[in-house]
Design an enzyme around this catalytic site. Structure first.
Site, PDB file in Angstrom:
ATOM      1  N   ALA A 118      87.141  83.303   2.854  1.00 15.36           N
ATOM      2  CA  ALA A 118      88.227  82.722   2.059  1.00 15.36           C
ATOM      3  C   ALA A 118      87.808  81.804   0.920  1.00 15.36           C
ATOM      4  O   ALA A 118      88.615  81.544   0.032  1.00 15.36           O
ATOM      5  CB  ALA A 118      89.185  81.969   2.983  1.00 15.36           C
ATOM      6  N   ALA A 119      86.580  81.269   0.921  1.00 16.27           N
ATOM      7  CA  ALA A 119      86.228  80.268  -0.097  1.00 16.27           C
ATOM      8  C   ALA A 119      85.951  80.937  -1.438  1.00 16.27           C
ATOM      9  O   ALA A 119      85.411  82.040  -1.464  1.00 16.27           O
ATOM     10  CB  ALA A 119      84.994  79.485   0.353  1.00 16.27           C
ATOM     11  N   LYS A 123      92.452  83.617  -3.032  1.00 11.54           N
ATOM     12  CA  LYS A 123      93.439  84.449  -2.338  1.00 11.54           C
ATOM     13  C   LYS A 123      94.133  83.661  -1.222  1.00 11.54           C
ATOM     14  O   LYS A 123      95.310  83.882  -0.942  1.00 11.54           O
ATOM     15  CB  LYS A 123      92.785  85.715  -1.782  1.00 11.54           C
ATOM     16  CG  LYS A 123      92.509  86.723  -2.888  1.00 11.54           C
ATOM     17  CD  LYS A 123      91.092  87.175  -2.940  1.00 11.54           C
ATOM     18  CE  LYS A 123      90.709  87.714  -4.286  1.00 11.54           C
ATOM     19  NZ  LYS A 123      89.324  87.444  -4.667  1.00 11.54           N
ATOM     20  N   GLU A 141      85.611  80.466   6.262  1.00  9.96           N
ATOM     21  CA  GLU A 141      84.482  80.640   5.342  1.00  9.96           C
ATOM     22  C   GLU A 141      83.206  80.328   6.112  1.00  9.96           C
ATOM     23  O   GLU A 141      83.069  79.268   6.714  1.00  9.96           O
ATOM     24  CB  GLU A 141      84.646  79.702   4.137  1.00  9.96           C
ATOM     25  CG  GLU A 141      83.396  79.506   3.308  1.00  9.96           C
ATOM     26  CD  GLU A 141      82.787  80.800   2.743  1.00  9.96           C
ATOM     27  OE1 GLU A 141      83.542  81.677   2.299  1.00  9.96           O
ATOM     28  OE2 GLU A 141      81.545  80.925   2.759  1.00  9.96           O
ATOM     29  N   CYS A 239      84.674  92.687  -5.606  1.00 14.27           N
ATOM     30  CA  CYS A 239      84.674  92.661  -7.074  1.00 14.27           C
ATOM     31  C   CYS A 239      83.430  93.404  -7.561  1.00 14.27           C
ATOM     32  O   CYS A 239      82.688  92.910  -8.393  1.00 14.27           O
ATOM     33  CB  CYS A 239      84.744  91.233  -7.603  1.00 14.27           C
ATOM     34  SG  CYS A 239      83.392  90.179  -7.104  1.00 14.27           S
TER      35      CYS A 239
HETATM   36  N1  SAM Z   1      88.351  85.217  -1.108  1.00 18.60           N
HETATM   37  C1  SAM Z   1      87.668  84.223  -1.912  1.00 18.60           C
HETATM   38  C2  SAM Z   1      88.587  83.769  -3.019  1.00 18.60           C
HETATM   39  O1  SAM Z   1      89.511  84.481  -3.379  1.00 18.60           O
HETATM   40  O2  SAM Z   1      88.383  82.661  -3.526  1.00 18.60           O
HETATM   41  C3  SAM Z   1      86.358  84.754  -2.447  1.00 18.60           C
HETATM   42  C4  SAM Z   1      85.453  85.226  -1.359  1.00 18.60           C
HETATM   43  S1  SAM Z   1      83.868  85.672  -1.916  1.00 18.60           S
HETATM   44  C5  SAM Z   1      84.154  87.178  -2.666  1.00 18.60           C
HETATM   45  C6  SAM Z   1      83.074  86.093  -0.440  1.00 18.60           C
HETATM   46  C7  SAM Z   1      82.809  84.945   0.497  1.00 18.60           C
HETATM   47  O3  SAM Z   1      82.125  85.483   1.634  1.00 18.60           O
HETATM   48  C8  SAM Z   1      81.922  83.859  -0.056  1.00 18.60           C
HETATM   49  O4  SAM Z   1      82.575  82.627   0.028  1.00 18.60           O
HETATM   50  C9  SAM Z   1      80.689  83.864   0.834  1.00 18.60           C
HETATM   51  O5  SAM Z   1      80.180  82.586   1.125  1.00 18.60           O
HETATM   52  C10 SAM Z   1      81.177  84.537   2.092  1.00 18.60           C
HETATM   53  N2  SAM Z   1      80.091  85.221   2.830  1.00 18.60           N
HETATM   54  C11 SAM Z   1      78.803  85.379   2.480  1.00 18.60           C
HETATM   55  N3  SAM Z   1      78.124  86.047   3.429  1.00 18.60           N
HETATM   56  C12 SAM Z   1      78.999  86.317   4.401  1.00 18.60           C
HETATM   57  C13 SAM Z   1      78.897  86.984   5.653  1.00 18.60           C
HETATM   58  N4  SAM Z   1      77.760  87.502   6.073  1.00 18.60           N
HETATM   59  N5  SAM Z   1      80.004  87.061   6.403  1.00 18.60           N
HETATM   60  C14 SAM Z   1      81.160  86.542   5.970  1.00 18.60           C
HETATM   61  N6  SAM Z   1      81.315  85.913   4.795  1.00 18.60           N
HETATM   62  C15 SAM Z   1      80.252  85.802   4.018  1.00 18.60           C
END
Ligand code: SAM
Length: 542
Positions: A118-119, A123, A141, A239
């Site tokens: 979520a970070a 969204k 997150e 993305c």
């Molecule tokens: N949904 C967020 C938004 O709209 O602001 C953006 C999410 S970003 C595309 C993907 C997120 O997945 C990042 O914050 C990242 O730290 C986290 N992430 C990285 N590796 C991950 C893993 N192995 N499992 C789950 N989340 C992970």
């Protein structure tokens, strides 16, 4: 002015795959990397109606076609990131294509929604706004520092029914198994769709990164699917353009979880279709064995991957994105789900929008008097040990009633929980998550802290309060201080300074809210026109 973007300089391994996928369209795609990118924002509909914001600020242009609340804007007319309305949580700065996944998920008030990655909260804030305070958002997150940023963004938005967690997805979803109405997996990805905006995304890219991300994504979607209740739906988004991270992940999910079906996206006519397994296999873009196998399975079993959607930057006003909408078979129809309003606070009771009826009329003479007629009853936390105290009653009388209205204050008081001296409004149906496995950063809205027999309101409470009438300053205490957005004292307050408001010198001393245009920025303590700054130190500017 729109910003010039970086031209080409793209990795050859990337452009080769893109030209094989796009064929005749490739030159238009390639040219799009030299076109200016557009700025966009999403209005916080918990606070203000989109049309009302448009009337309030210059420079908002046409709507982003796939959302109700997104606009393109002209930064030269409206410097949105530097305007105090940003700190007041009136909007989130979000790239237009990134608004699509939450719009496709279309959360409904009363639902239980999990945002697994979520970070920083683009969204999650959209989901929280769509829930309108009813139901539950679990925003997770994996990385703790990013989870803290997520919490802040949810608090700025005034979202009061969220649990914010930092956990490895599998640890969280095993505790939520089969319970969620909707799940969003906005997966970590190789970021090809951001190449136009972000030169660092280009530098970080490699074919190995694509394969690494795809492996993580294949695991994530299975975990997410397991959290869904029968009939629940899920959106998977990235993305990036790489088929290994997109259609092939969906093919893998459908093969491993036959209880899931791939749905048509309601906004499909605005986007391009996903690429079929046959098309991807015939243009030979599957760079690893798992992808090849998933696509073979999809072809053999007739999975219609064209139901996924692709947002191509040469076809619409936005960056590159991918999304797929799935549903777990069985269960009731999610689209006609009735709201559970038993404990819900209606919008007008704990209202949000400027211009909507507000029950937040100050009650003259209430300040400081702990005479709440309705003594708050204990929530689960209170029952667990900490009795609701005089300070809690004072809090209800002095903060909730004047700012949120009596009915809403009573409803909140009934559900208040006290944990380690902190008062929370815990969302309906929030699960007890096992610590050690899942780090819960926030279990609902933090109302404030009890210090001896005093109550200190939280920053989050300030942000969750309804917008108040601009003339409330003389209607008794606590007061709302309402300078113009351009007033230099607003910037000084956001920097954490003590600010002088001689025009409020006659107001009674005590807690008050500093607002812009009636929208809360944070608390202060007013003494003879001097506002002692209570803006959360971690949020202060510069
Ligand atoms: N949904 C967020 C938004 O709209 O602001 C953006 C999410 S970003 C595309 C993907 C997120 O997945 C990042 O914050 C990242 O730290 C986290 N992430 C990285 N590796 C991950 C893993 N192995 N499992 C789950 N989340 C992970």
């Amino acid at each position: 002015m729109e910003e010039q973007t970086q031209a080409a300089g793209l990795p050859q391994a990337f452009t080769e795959v893109m030209s094989r996928i796009l064929g005749d369209e490739y030159p238009a795609f390639s040219d799009s990397f030299t076109l200016p990118r557009r700025n966009s924002l999403r209005v916080n509909t918990l606070r203000i109606r989109p049309e009302a914001l448009r009337e309030l600020v210059p420079g908002l242009m046409e709507k982003v076609p796939w959302t109700e609340d997104g606009f393109y804007y002209d930064r030269s007319l409206f410097p949105a990131s530097r305007h105090p309305f940003y700190q007041a949580g009136l909007y989130y700065l979000q790239e237009a294509s990134a608004m699509a996944p939450a719009a496709i998920l279309a959360p409904q008030p009363g639902e239980r929604v999990l945002d697994l990655c979520a970070a920083p909260g683009g969204k999650a804030t959209a989901i929280g706004a769509a829930l309108r305070g009813e139901g539950l958002l679990i925003a997770n997150e994996i990385r703790l520092p990013r989870a803290k940023a997520l919490l802040r963004n949810l608090e700025v938005f005034g979202i009061r029914n969220a649990l914010v967690t930092s956990a490895v997805p599998a640890r969280l979803t095993e505790q939520l198994a089969g319970t969620m109405d909707a799940v969003l997996v906005d997966a970590p990805c190789s970021g090809e769709g951001m190449f136009r905006r972000d030169p660092e995304a280009v530098r970080d890219w490699s074919p190995e990164k694509v394969a690494e991300c795809a492996a993580i994504q294949r695991d994530l979607v299975l975990r997410a699917a397991d959290a869904l209740r029968p009939g629940g739906r899920m959106v998977y988004s990235t993305c990036t353009f790489a088929p290994e991270e997109n259609e092939a992940v969906i093919a893998h999910l459908l093969a491993e979880r036959p209880e899931l079906e791939l749905l048509e996206v309601p906004q499909a006519d605005l986007f391009a279709p996903g690429l079929s397994a046959g098309q991807l296999l015939s243009c030979g873009v599957a760079r690893d064995r798992e992808t090849e196998a998933a696509l073979q399975t999809a072809r053999e079993r007739g999975f219609d991957l064209t139901r996924c959607v692709r947002l191509w930057p040469h076809r619409l006003s936005g960056e590159g994105h991918f999304a797929a909408l799935l549903r777990r078979r069985g269960g009731r129809d999610v689209s006609v789900k009735k709201k559970d309003r038993r404990n819900s606070l209606r919008e007008r009771e704990y209202g949000h929008s400027h211009g909507l009826p507000s029950s937040g009329q100050p009650d003259p003479g209430r300040r400081g008097k702990a005479k709440g007629k309705q003594a708050p009853r204990g929530g689960r936390g209170a029952a667990a040990g900490e009795a609701l105290s005089a300070a809690q009653r004072q809090m209800t009388a002095a903060f909730l009633e004047p700012f949120a209205g009596k009915d809403a204050a009573e409803a909140i008081a009934r559900r208040m929980e006290c944990r380690h001296g902190q008062l929370f409004l815990r969302p309906d149906g929030a699960p007890e998550l096992r610590g050690g496995q899942v780090n819960v950063l926030r279990g609902g809205l933090l109302l404030g802290e009890l210090k001896k027999d005093r109550f200190e309101p939280s920053q989050a409470l300030a942000m969750a309060l309804p917008a108040g009438p601009a003339d409330s300053a003389d209607a008794g205490a606590p007061v709302r201080i309402v300078p113009d957005a351009g007033d230099e004292r607003v910037a000084a307050y956001l920097r954490g300074e003590t600010v002088s408001f001689p025009e409020y010198a006659e107001c009674p001393s005590g807690w008050c809210l500093l607002t812009v245009g009636g929208y809360a920025l944070g608390w202060g303590k007013l003494v003879r026109g001097q506002l002692k700054n209570k803006y959360l130190p971690g949020w202060r500017q510069g």
